[in-house]
Design a protein around this motif. Structure first.
Motif, PDB file in Angstrom:
ATOM      1  N   PRO A 170      15.960  26.282  39.688  1.00 43.37           N
ATOM      2  CA  PRO A 170      15.450  27.282  38.745  1.00 43.37           C
ATOM      3  C   PRO A 170      14.303  26.788  37.853  1.00 43.37           C
ATOM      4  CG  PRO A 170      17.834  27.273  38.746  1.00 43.37           C
ATOM      5  CD  PRO A 170      17.415  26.185  39.670  1.00 43.37           C
ATOM      6  N   GLU A 171      14.377  25.574  37.332  1.00 47.64           N
ATOM      7  CA  GLU A 171      13.321  25.111  36.405  1.00 47.64           C
ATOM      8  C   GLU A 171      11.980  24.933  37.122  1.00 47.64           C
ATOM      9  OE1 GLU A 171      12.391  24.877  33.132  1.00 47.64           O
ATOM     10  OE2 GLU A 171      14.113  26.192  33.375  1.00 47.64           O
ATOM     11  N   VAL A 172      12.061  24.415  38.372  1.00 51.34           N
ATOM     12  CA  VAL A 172      10.830  24.233  39.161  1.00 51.34           C
ATOM     13  C   VAL A 172      10.248  25.609  39.503  1.00 51.34           C
ATOM     14  CG1 VAL A 172       9.895  23.311  41.327  1.00 51.34           C
ATOM     15  CG2 VAL A 172      11.715  22.076  40.116  1.00 51.34           C
ATOM     16  N   ALA A 173      11.134  26.532  39.893  1.00 51.05           N
ATOM     17  CA  ALA A 173      10.681  27.870  40.275  1.00 51.05           C
ATOM     18  C   ALA A 173      10.037  28.583  39.081  1.00 51.05           C
ATOM     19  CB  ALA A 173      11.864  28.689  40.808  1.00 51.05           C
ATOM     20  N   ARG A 174      10.634  28.423  37.901  1.00 53.10           N
ATOM     21  CA  ARG A 174      10.122  29.101  36.708  1.00 53.10           C
ATOM     22  C   ARG A 174       8.672  28.663  36.422  1.00 53.10           C
ATOM     23  NH1 ARG A 174      11.350  29.894  30.908  1.00 53.10           N
ATOM     24  NH2 ARG A 174      11.110  27.673  30.490  1.00 53.10           N
ATOM     25  N   LEU A 175       8.452  27.360  36.473  1.00 54.41           N
ATOM     26  CA  LEU A 175       7.089  26.858  36.249  1.00 54.41           C
ATOM     27  C   LEU A 175       6.161  27.296  37.373  1.00 54.41           C
ATOM     28  CD1 LEU A 175       7.206  23.126  35.071  1.00 54.41           C
ATOM     29  CD2 LEU A 175       6.580  25.146  33.773  1.00 54.41           C
ATOM     30  N   GLY A 176       6.643  27.163  38.610  1.00 54.17           N
ATOM     31  CA  GLY A 176       5.800  27.478  39.770  1.00 54.17           C
ATOM     32  C   GLY A 176       5.349  28.926  39.751  1.00 54.17           C
ATOM     33  N   VAL A 177       6.279  29.831  39.523  1.00 47.49           N
ATOM     34  CA  VAL A 177       5.945  31.260  39.517  1.00 47.49           C
ATOM     35  C   VAL A 177       4.982  31.554  38.362  1.00 47.49           C
ATOM     36  CG1 VAL A 177       6.869  33.593  39.171  1.00 47.49           C
ATOM     37  CG2 VAL A 177       8.114  31.953  40.602  1.00 47.49           C
ATOM     38  N   ALA A 178       5.316  31.059  37.175  1.00 46.98           N
ATOM     39  CA  ALA A 178       4.479  31.371  36.005  1.00 46.98           C
ATOM     40  C   ALA A 178       3.068  30.786  36.163  1.00 46.98           C
ATOM     41  CB  ALA A 178       5.130  30.837  34.734  1.00 46.98           C
ATOM     42  N   TYR A 179       2.960  29.601  36.742  1.00 42.05           N
ATOM     43  CA  TYR A 179       1.621  29.025  36.945  1.00 42.05           C
ATOM     44  C   TYR A 179       0.851  29.806  38.017  1.00 42.05           C
ATOM     45  CZ  TYR A 179       2.733  24.771  34.210  1.00 42.05           C
ATOM     46  OH  TYR A 179       3.044  23.878  33.228  1.00 42.05           O
ATOM     47  N   ASP A 180       1.533  30.249  39.062  1.00 47.65           N
ATOM     48  CA  ASP A 180       0.849  31.087  40.067  1.00 47.65           C
ATOM     49  C   ASP A 180       0.292  32.351  39.401  1.00 47.65           C
ATOM     50  OD1 ASP A 180       1.372  29.354  42.136  1.00 47.65           O
ATOM     51  OD2 ASP A 180       2.828  30.631  43.163  1.00 47.65           O
ATOM     52  N   VAL A 181       1.152  32.999  38.602  1.00 48.24           N
ATOM     53  CA  VAL A 181       0.732  34.228  37.914  1.00 48.24           C
ATOM     54  C   VAL A 181      -0.456  33.914  36.995  1.00 48.24           C
ATOM     55  CG1 VAL A 181       1.427  35.898  36.119  1.00 48.24           C
ATOM     56  CG2 VAL A 181       2.972  35.393  38.031  1.00 48.24           C
ATOM     57  N   ALA A 182      -0.352  32.810  36.258  1.00 48.76           N
ATOM     58  CA  ALA A 182      -1.403  32.474  35.294  1.00 48.76           C
ATOM     59  C   ALA A 182      -2.737  32.236  36.015  1.00 48.76           C
ATOM     60  CB  ALA A 182      -1.020  31.239  34.493  1.00 48.76           C
ATOM     61  N   LEU A 183      -2.715  31.484  37.127  1.00 49.25           N
ATOM     62  CA  LEU A 183      -3.983  31.209  37.812  1.00 49.25           C
ATOM     63  C   LEU A 183      -4.573  32.503  38.388  1.00 49.25           C
ATOM     64  CD1 LEU A 183      -5.999  28.959  38.444  1.00 49.25           C
ATOM     65  CD2 LEU A 183      -4.972  28.779  40.697  1.00 49.25           C
ATOM     66  N   ILE A 184      -3.711  33.325  38.961  1.00 53.10           N
ATOM     67  CA  ILE A 184      -4.192  34.606  39.489  1.00 53.10           C
ATOM     68  C   ILE A 184      -4.839  35.410  38.358  1.00 53.10           C
ATOM     69  CG2 ILE A 184      -3.376  36.875  40.255  1.00 53.10           C
ATOM     70  CD1 ILE A 184      -1.346  35.338  42.023  1.00 53.10           C
ATOM     71  N   HIS A 185      -4.176  35.468  37.232  1.00 50.94           N
ATOM     72  CA  HIS A 185      -4.676  36.319  36.146  1.00 50.94           C
ATOM     73  C   HIS A 185      -6.004  35.782  35.597  1.00 50.94           C
ATOM     74  CE1 HIS A 185      -4.154  39.638  33.437  1.00 50.94           C
ATOM     75  NE2 HIS A 185      -4.509  38.859  32.421  1.00 50.94           N
ATOM     76  N   VAL A 186      -6.077  34.461  35.350  1.00 50.02           N
ATOM     77  CA  VAL A 186      -7.313  33.963  34.740  1.00 50.02           C
ATOM     78  C   VAL A 186      -8.466  33.928  35.748  1.00 50.02           C
ATOM     79  CG1 VAL A 186      -6.175  32.592  32.956  1.00 50.02           C
ATOM     80  CG2 VAL A 186      -6.812  31.500  35.096  1.00 50.02           C
ATOM     81  N   ALA A 187      -8.137  33.818  37.042  1.00 57.02           N
ATOM     82  CA  ALA A 187      -9.223  33.687  38.025  1.00 57.02           C
ATOM     83  C   ALA A 187      -9.778  35.037  38.447  1.00 57.02           C
ATOM     84  CB  ALA A 187      -8.724  32.931  39.250  1.00 57.02           C
ATOM     85  N   SER A 188      -9.066  36.122  38.136  1.00 58.87           N
ATOM     86  CA  SER A 188      -9.446  37.343  38.830  1.00 58.87           C
ATOM     87  C   SER A 188     -10.129  38.394  37.974  1.00 58.87           C
ATOM     88  CB  SER A 188      -8.210  37.954  39.481  1.00 58.87           C
ATOM     89  OG  SER A 188      -7.258  38.256  38.490  1.00 58.87           O
ATOM     90  N   LEU A 189      -9.680  38.598  36.744  1.00 61.59           N
ATOM     91  CA  LEU A 189     -10.012  39.874  36.122  1.00 61.59           C
ATOM     92  C   LEU A 189     -11.135  39.868  35.105  1.00 61.59           C
ATOM     93  CD1 LEU A 189      -6.604  41.642  35.832  1.00 61.59           C
ATOM     94  CD2 LEU A 189      -8.505  42.112  37.346  1.00 61.59           C
ATOM     95  N   SER A 190     -11.501  38.689  34.581  1.00 61.29           N
ATOM     96  CA  SER A 190     -12.414  38.758  33.451  1.00 61.29           C
ATOM     97  C   SER A 190     -13.790  39.267  33.876  1.00 61.29           C
ATOM     98  CB  SER A 190     -12.490  37.420  32.737  1.00 61.29           C
ATOM     99  OG  SER A 190     -13.118  36.488  33.561  1.00 61.29           O
ATOM    100  N   ASN A 191     -14.229  38.928  35.111  1.00 62.83           N
ATOM    101  CA  ASN A 191     -15.529  39.461  35.551  1.00 62.83           C
ATOM    102  C   ASN A 191     -15.469  40.964  35.745  1.00 62.83           C
ATOM    103  OD1 ASN A 191     -17.165  37.186  35.556  1.00 62.83           O
ATOM    104  ND2 ASN A 191     -16.294  36.482  37.484  1.00 62.83           N
TER     105      ASN A 191
END
Ligand code: HEM
Length: 430
Positions: A230-251
């Protein structure tokens, strides 16, 4: 480390540095002036980087044809973004922004955009004034978080907290405010790491939620980590979401802001878009994006490559960068390309090409293998958002002259240097 070799040695633009390394008045202007002095191909040495800039028709075509394994966009993007984002965000990602555009995904994002627009209209109320870039940025956050950050991420306190966190973790700062990156490095990215921790706290609670079937993309991201503790998954999922969010929408948010600004400046076109001309709206989206492009397009050389610029052929060794800069080729005054006219586009193609030595010299979303996989979605989203806002509100500019880009910005879609206020009045108040 030995210096990357380029042979024959291109003309060095003496005294020209990039805004991460030296203070510049205007990053685009500086390179435009270097081009006037040195011609279409020249070398910039900045910090530890040796950058071969090219603007010739053959050079730009060669640039877009470079294979990823020889001259990498992925590595160039990483080297840029890591100036701002914590290293942990790049390690071990299982879902990347490039995998977000299956057919059913776009429909789900556009559904979320519709809901985000309704929430935006409710937040605005009947009349007031608002910064165009702040409005479109918040709209992008709301749509993106609803699409990939799990149940509850796009409303209430969780949404407001995530907006604060993602504003601190904004990867686009690496190219919008390159001059601020030395301070980010000096701080050890403390603010960015704290913001990432906050994202993990908020997004992490949704893993295993019973509402996941209503959040297919989040469920897909979570499924990639289902085999982990669970702890590894929590970080992994949240970091995936974070990279997707910061890489995609600001432009996308910035491009929508310019589209609204240009439509406000052109009331006849705005009227037609509000009346439902979606085909025109799509061309307006492309035209505003073209003019607002401030992208440095860069490839990090990984294996020896021969690079043809038309008047010379260079042998470029690993470690060098090959680059072009869209605003210098996109908006040539001598071809009349420096003004806004959506009629330059036929569907998604730029067709005002008289006198243009190569069609690849002009672009909104790139050419070749790396061109933007999100282009159809982005145009559909900008069309939907601009149409909705123009239908609901009368919009009036409060800027006294056409907004100017952040001068140091070198990359992505321009952000405005000054606040860019418009007033709005609901056409049909409740
Ligand atoms: C108006 C908004 C956008 C503009 C103007 C834009 C522009 C571009 C451009 C010019 C490129 C090519 C860069 C190069 O060749 O170096 C590109 C690539 C890319 N864009 Fe976008 N983009 C936008 C929105 C988005 C969104 C919403 C996403 C969502 C994930 C996205 C994901 C990507 C990805 C993953 C690539 C790399 C593709 C590859 O390397 O094969 N873009 N974009």
């Amino acid at each position: 480390m030995s210096r990357a070799q380029i042979s024959p040695e291109p003309t060095l633009a003496v005294g020209v540095g990039l805004p991460w390394d030296v203070a510049v008045d205007d990053a685009v202007d500086l390179l435009a002036r270097a081009r006037e002095v040195h011609g279409d191909t020249f070398l910039v040495e900045s910090g530890r980087d040796r950058v071969l800039f090219t603007f010739s028709p053959t050079g730009v075509e060669s640039f877009y044809a470079l294979p990823e394994e020889v001259a990498s966009k992925g590595v160039a993007d990483y080297l840029m973004l890591r100036r701002k984002l914590p290293d942990a965000l790049f390690e071990g990602r299982r879902t990347l922004p490039g995998s977000l555009f299956r057919k059913e995904d776009v429909a789900s994002y556009l559904g979320n955009l519709e809901e985000a627009l309704a929430a935006t209209v409710a937040e605005l109320g009947d009349s007031g004034s608002v910064d165009v870039f702040a409005l479109t940025r918040r709209l992008g956050h709301r749509m993106g978080l609803a699409s990939w950050a799990g149940p509850g991420a796009a409303s209430g306190a969780a949404f407001d907290d995530l907006v604060v966190a993602f504003d601190a973790l904004d990867g686009a700062d690496a190219f919008v405010h390159p001059d601020a990156m030395a301070a980010v490095a000096a701080s050890g990215k403390a603010a960015e790491r704290a913001a990432l921790d906050r994202v993990v706290e908020i997004v992490g609670v949704s893993i295993g939620s019973v509402e996941l079937q209503a959040h297919p993309l989040f469920a897909r991201i979570a499924a990639e980590w289902a085999d982990e503790p669970p702890e590894v998954a929590r970080l992994g999922v949240a970091y995936d979401v974070a990279l997707i969010h910061v890489a995609s929408l600001s432009n996308l948010g910035a491009a929508l802001a310019w589209m609204l600004i240009d439509l406000i400046e052109h009331p006849a076109a705005a009227g037609a878009v509000a009346a439902g001309d979606r085909e025109l709206a799509a061309r307006c989206a492309l035209e505003s994006t073209r003019l607002a492009q401030r992208s440095i397009m860069a490839r990090t050389v990984l294996a020896p490559v021969t690079f043809d610029t038309g008047d010379a052929t260079y042998d470029v060794s690993p470690g060098a960068t090959i680059a072009t800069l869209l605003p210098l080729t996109n908006r040539s005054p001598e071809l009349g390309h420096d003004t806004w006219s959506p009629d330059r586009w036929t569907r998604h193609r730029f067709t005002d090409t008289a006198g243009l030595a190569s069609p690849q010299l002009v672009t909104a979303f790139g050419h070749g293998k790396h061109s933007c996989p999100a282009q159809p979605f982005s145009i559909a989203a900008m069309t939907m958002a601009a149409t909705h806002l123009l239908t609901q509100f009368e919009l009036e500019p409060r800027w006294s002259s056409y907004p100017r880009p952040v001068p140091a910005q070198i990359g992505g879609v321009a952000r405005a240097a000054e606040p860019c206020l418009m007033t709005y009045r609901r056409r049909d108040p409740r």
